[in-house]
Design a protein around this motif. Structure first.
Motif, PDB file in Angstrom:
ATOM      1  N   UNK A  40       0.834  -1.198   0.000  1.00 36.30           N
ATOM      2  CA  UNK A  40       0.000   0.000   0.000  1.00 36.30           C
ATOM      3  C   UNK A  40       0.872   1.253   0.000  1.00 36.30           C
ATOM      4  N   UNK A  41       1.905   1.231   0.861  1.00 42.17           N
ATOM      5  CA  UNK A  41       2.807   2.406   0.931  1.00 42.17           C
ATOM      6  C   UNK A  41       3.481   2.617  -0.424  1.00 42.17           C
ATOM      7  N   UNK A  42       3.864   1.515  -1.084  1.00 43.74           N
ATOM      8  CA  UNK A  42       4.521   1.635  -2.397  1.00 43.74           C
ATOM      9  C   UNK A  42       3.540   2.196  -3.427  1.00 43.74           C
ATOM     10  N   UNK A  43       2.284   1.700  -3.393  1.00 48.82           N
ATOM     11  CA  UNK A  43       1.276   2.198  -4.351  1.00 48.82           C
ATOM     12  C   UNK A  43       1.013   3.674  -4.110  1.00 48.82           C
ATOM     13  N   UNK A  44       0.910   4.063  -2.837  1.00 50.63           N
ATOM     14  CA  UNK A  44       0.645   5.473  -2.520  1.00 50.63           C
ATOM     15  C   UNK A  44       1.785   6.350  -3.044  1.00 50.63           C
ATOM     16  N   UNK A  45       3.004   5.848  -2.861  1.00 49.62           N
ATOM     17  CA  UNK A  45       4.177   6.617  -3.298  1.00 49.62           C
ATOM     18  C   UNK A  45       4.191   6.720  -4.832  1.00 49.62           C
ATOM     19  N   UNK A  46       3.845   5.628  -5.506  1.00 52.09           N
ATOM     20  CA  UNK A  46       3.802   5.635  -6.975  1.00 52.09           C
ATOM     21  C   UNK A  46       2.688   6.549  -7.476  1.00 52.09           C
ATOM     22  N   UNK A  47       1.548   6.546  -6.742  1.00 52.89           N
ATOM     23  CA  UNK A  47       0.406   7.380  -7.164  1.00 52.89           C
ATOM     24  C   UNK A  47       0.754   8.870  -7.138  1.00 52.89           C
ATOM     25  N   UNK A  48       1.764   9.205  -6.352  1.00 53.22           N
ATOM     26  CA  UNK A  48       2.199  10.617  -6.313  1.00 53.22           C
ATOM     27  C   UNK A  48       3.191  10.928  -7.430  1.00 53.22           C
ATOM     28  N   UNK A  49       3.353   9.979  -8.353  1.00 47.23           N
ATOM     29  CA  UNK A  49       4.209  10.234  -9.516  1.00 47.23           C
ATOM     30  C   UNK A  49       5.652   9.799  -9.323  1.00 47.23           C
ATOM     31  N   UNK A  50       5.918   9.003  -8.270  1.00 41.40           N
ATOM     32  CA  UNK A  50       7.293   8.560  -8.025  1.00 41.40           C
ATOM     33  C   UNK A  50       7.538   7.181  -8.638  1.00 41.40           C
ATOM     34  N   UNK A  51       8.780   6.947  -9.027  1.00 44.34           N
ATOM     35  CA  UNK A  51       9.114   5.625  -9.546  1.00 44.34           C
ATOM     36  C   UNK A  51       9.337   4.670  -8.365  1.00 44.34           C
ATOM     37  N   UNK A  52       8.776   3.467  -8.473  1.00 43.60           N
ATOM     38  CA  UNK A  52       8.922   2.488  -7.388  1.00 43.60           C
ATOM     39  C   UNK A  52       9.557   1.215  -7.944  1.00 43.60           C
ATOM     40  N   UNK A  53      10.497   0.674  -7.189  1.00 38.77           N
ATOM     41  CA  UNK A  53      11.128  -0.602  -7.544  1.00 38.77           C
ATOM     42  C   UNK A  53      10.583  -1.657  -6.589  1.00 38.77           C
ATOM     43  N   UNK A  54       9.682  -2.504  -7.093  1.00 36.37           N
ATOM     44  CA  UNK A  54       8.911  -3.371  -6.176  1.00 36.37           C
ATOM     45  C   UNK A  54       9.650  -4.645  -5.755  1.00 36.37           C
TER      46      UNK A  54
ATOM     47  N   UNK B 109      14.833   6.633  -2.703  1.00 36.96           N
ATOM     48  CA  UNK B 109      15.343   5.873  -3.863  1.00 36.96           C
ATOM     49  C   UNK B 109      14.259   5.126  -4.635  1.00 36.96           C
ATOM     50  N   UNK B 110      13.049   5.028  -4.084  1.00 38.16           N
ATOM     51  CA  UNK B 110      11.973   4.296  -4.761  1.00 38.16           C
ATOM     52  C   UNK B 110      12.000   2.795  -4.505  1.00 38.16           C
TER      53      UNK B 110
END
Ligand code: PLP
Length: 397
Positions: A20-34, A350-351
């Motif tokens: 959820x935290x990763x999705x929220x961070x991505x939803x703000x336009x950030x790149x996420x490395x899952x 760092x994403x």
């Protein structure tokens, strides 16, 4: 309105909070490395999808027997028995909607309220959740780091067994730490189980996710088949996590009760999906081998890049799709004393999104080193490179 007390004892997979935290961070336009996902970003092999479609076209859309479609139970008995060098009959096989349901159903068969059950910590969090929810007492056992991975201290394990202990949960090829027992360790655990008359749940979710050599099952050791229930799943080997297909493989009488629990809970596992399962076992070996090769390339890369980060070290596991590095020194170098805060900062700076040891059970007294879990099943090699490169830059800065 009041809800039942037992709900207070129900745990969960807190790793979902990381998603959820990763999705929220991505939803703000950030790149996420899952790296947090124990899921697979690769498609289910075509023969399996095709067989499932045929299942629907052929009208397998009504109820089927609670323990599963006969042809699938036979195929599982044959494949599981051959891979483990042990006889398995189809009446020992109870088809399930995934691997996970076997945990609670096994416990319902063997554990009375107040009984104690040994479970791995760090480990898959549903063990403790189900033990406590069903009125048992969970007794966590730990692993210690060795040069080649992690091991169980058999003497400590034996000292935890009391006259209330009824079962031992064993996850050889372990999530999250990727531990794999030596033959000696597995045999010593079997000896303990027989000496203290314990049931064993052998969670074999990663039995087929191994990169060299051959997996072994504790159930195949002399005297163990009659006291062991195997958790089998299609989720990992065939990239079928969302299909929800697995099986309990148990002594016949337990299997009968598990089948009756199925009838009480689900009536049956999704009927046409079971035809996909038959195709998986009979037509998808080559696809599964390719999938394993992809995972192996990712493992090698992620292992190399993590070890290049100052203050991070991890052994090369031969199975599962997780790396469980010791991040203590990197964390301290960045000024953190809490590994959760370190993980949150790593996401924001760092994403990189990853779980920590605390997502796999309450840390035990005396644990000093801090660990994180990097899953490489849901991220391709390019993104592994970019993500871990950024993590390295941040830690070095
Ligand atoms: N056991 C372990 C150790 C797992 O890691 C998982 C899934 O991640 C399961 C069981 C559950 O598997 P399934 O998704 O098939 O229910």
């Amino acid at each position: 309105m009041e809800l039942a007390n037992r709900l207070e004892r129900l745990g969960t997979e807190t790793a979902f909070a990381v998603s959820q935290a990763a999705s929220d961070w991505a939803a703000k336009g950030n790149e996420v490395f899952p790296f947090h996902l124990g899921d697979i970003d690769l498609p289910t092999p075509a023969p399996i999808v095709e067989a499932m479609r045929r299942g629907i076209a052929d009208g397998h859309t009504g109820y089927c027997p609670g323990p599963g479609v006969g042809e699938l139970r036979e195929a599982i008995a044959s494949v599981v028995g051959t891979a483990r060098d042990m006889p398995v009959s189809s009446d020992q096989v109870v088809v399930q909607p995934g691997g996970k349901p076997t945990i609670g159903k096994f416990l319902q068969c063997v554990m009375n309220p107040g009984d104690e059950v040994l479970f791995p910590n760090p480990g898959f969090p549903i063990y403790e959740s189900q033990i406590e929810y069903l009125g048992g007492v969970g007794r966590p056992y730990s692993y210690h780091a060795t040069d080649t991975g992690f091991a169980i201290d058999i003497d400590v394990l034996e000292s935890m067994i009391t006259d209330r202990t009824v079962a031992f949960i064993y996850n050889d090829l372990q999530n999250p730490i990727s531990a794999e027992s030596t033959h000696e360790e597995r045999a010593a655990i079997a000896e303990l189980a027989m000496k203290h008359n314990l049931w064993v749940l052998s969670d074999e979710a990663y039995f087929d996710i191994r990169y060299s050599g051959k997996s072994s099952s504790i159930a195949a050791l002399p005297g163990m088949a009659e006291r062991t229930c195997i958790l089998y799943t299609f989720s990992k080997k065939y990239a079928m996590t969302g299909w929800r297909l697995g099986a309990s493989i148990a002594p016949v009488e337990m299997a009968r009760w598990i089948g009756q629990l199925n009838i009480n809970n689900e009536s049956c596992t999704n009927h046409f999906v079971q035809y996909g399962g038959i195709a998986a076992l009979t037509e998808a070996e080559d696809d599964s081998r390719l999938l394993l090769q992809t995972l192996r390339t990712r493992r090698d890369l992620a292992h190399q890049l993590l070890n290049e980060i100052p203050g991070v070290s991890v052994a090369l596991p031969n199975a599962t799709f997780y790396l469980f590095p010791d991040v203590t020194d990197a964390m301290l170098a960045k000024g953190f004393t809490d590994v959760g805060d370190f993980a949150t900062a790593a996401l924001h700076e760092t994403g990189n999104s990853f779980c920590t040891r605390a997502h796999f059970g309450r840390p035990l007294p005396g644990e000093r080193r801090k660990y994180a879990r990097f899953a490489y099943s849901g991220i391709d090699v390019d993104r592994i490179s970019t993500g871990l490169g950024r993590l390295k830059d941040w830690i070095e800065s």
